[in-house]
Design an enzyme around this catalytic site. Structure first.
Site, PDB file in Angstrom:
ATOM      1  CG  PHE A  86      -2.009  -1.012   1.167  1.00 36.27           C
ATOM      2  CD1 PHE A  86      -3.243  -0.701   0.609  1.00 36.27           C
ATOM      3  CD2 PHE A  86      -1.807  -2.303   1.632  1.00 36.27           C
ATOM      4  CE1 PHE A  86      -4.240  -1.652   0.527  1.00 36.27           C
ATOM      5  CE2 PHE A  86      -2.796  -3.263   1.560  1.00 36.27           C
ATOM      6  CZ  PHE A  86      -4.016  -2.931   1.005  1.00 36.27           C
ATOM      7  CB  CYS A  87      -0.084   4.726  -0.815  1.00 30.68           C
ATOM      8  SG  CYS A  87       0.613   6.380  -0.937  1.00 30.68           S
ATOM      9  N   PRO A  88       2.845   4.415   0.923  1.00 32.64           N
ATOM     10  CG  PRO A  88       4.691   5.640   1.752  1.00 32.64           C
ATOM     11  CD  PRO A  88       3.441   4.903   2.196  1.00 32.64           C
TER      12      PRO A  88
END
Lengths: 100, 130
Positions: free
Chosen positions: A37-39
């Site tokens: 997942f981000c980042p």
């Protein structure tokens, strides 16, 4: 020739030499950021980018919608080229070319 | 005008706040912004070598971060340093009170720093506190 390179996040990156325009041999690298997942995918891209040559193209695979928007934004901000983004079966393929 | 210098003050020991601080610091650092992270209070013990990163959740979202396997905050802080040249400075007062020696901290953590030095670094920066 196919070779594998690691990156800081443990995601797999597949590198292969291919002519990407011009006379020089640039590399195309695929960074598998699926499941992160981000980042995460962005940081994985940057880890590989730092070890790459100008002209190399890096394609990030991600199933995180946020990264599909954030990676092109980051490339624009720092001056690398966002070559394109496409979505196939829930996986985004985001390609960035190292320009500096 | 774009912000070119950010100081991230991290005092919380909760998973959500540590995660948000690490996300903001790492992305800023790899985007050409000068980032200084000042660690104090409950955040410090997580940066002792080998310390687990299983910070307690404030709410249900902290549990989701674990369940969904979001990048852990310690990895993001380390990447902020390694990929974005961020500085992570532990508060000298917090180290003294907790009895933590500098050489027991993770190698990506910098030198103990007092408030006077931190305020100098923060004078021309945006300061974000978590």
């Amino acid at each position: 020739m196919l070779s594998y390179t690691g990156c800081h996040c443990g995601a797999s990156a597949v590198a292969f030499k291919a002519k990407l325009g011009g006379a020089t041999m640039a590399e195309k690298k695929i960074i598998d950021g699926r499941g992160s997942f981000c980042p995460g995918p962005l940081m994985e891209l940057i880890g590989v980018l730092k070890m790459s040559q100008i002209g190399d193209e890096l394609e990030v695979l991600s199933n995180d919608k946020g990264s599909a928007k954030d990676i092109p934004e980051w490339a624009h901000k720092v001056g690398h080229e966002h070559v394109g983004t496409r979505e196939e079966g829930g996986v985004w393929h985001i390609t960035v070319k190292k320009t500096k | 005008m774009a912000v070119q210098k950010i100081c991230v003050v991290v005092v919380s020991g909760s998973r959500e706040r540590l995660q948000m601080a690490a996300m903001a610091a790492s992305v800023a650092a790899v985007s050409g912004i000068e980032v200084t992270i000042f660690l104090s209070m409950n955040a410090v013990p997580y940066f002792i070598k080998g310390a687990a990163d299983d910070a307690p959740s404030e709410g249900s979202f902290g549990d989701l971060l674990v369940k969904k396997k979001a990048p852990d905050f310690k990895t993001l802080f380390r990447q902020a340093v390694e990929l974005g040249d961020a500085k992570i400075l532990p508060c000298s007062m917090a180290l003294d009170i907790a009895g933590i020696e500098t050489d027991t901290l993770e190698p990506f953590v910098g030198e103990p720093t007092g408030l006077a030095a931190f305020l100098t670094a923060a004078a021309d920066a945006q300061v974000w506190t978590f």
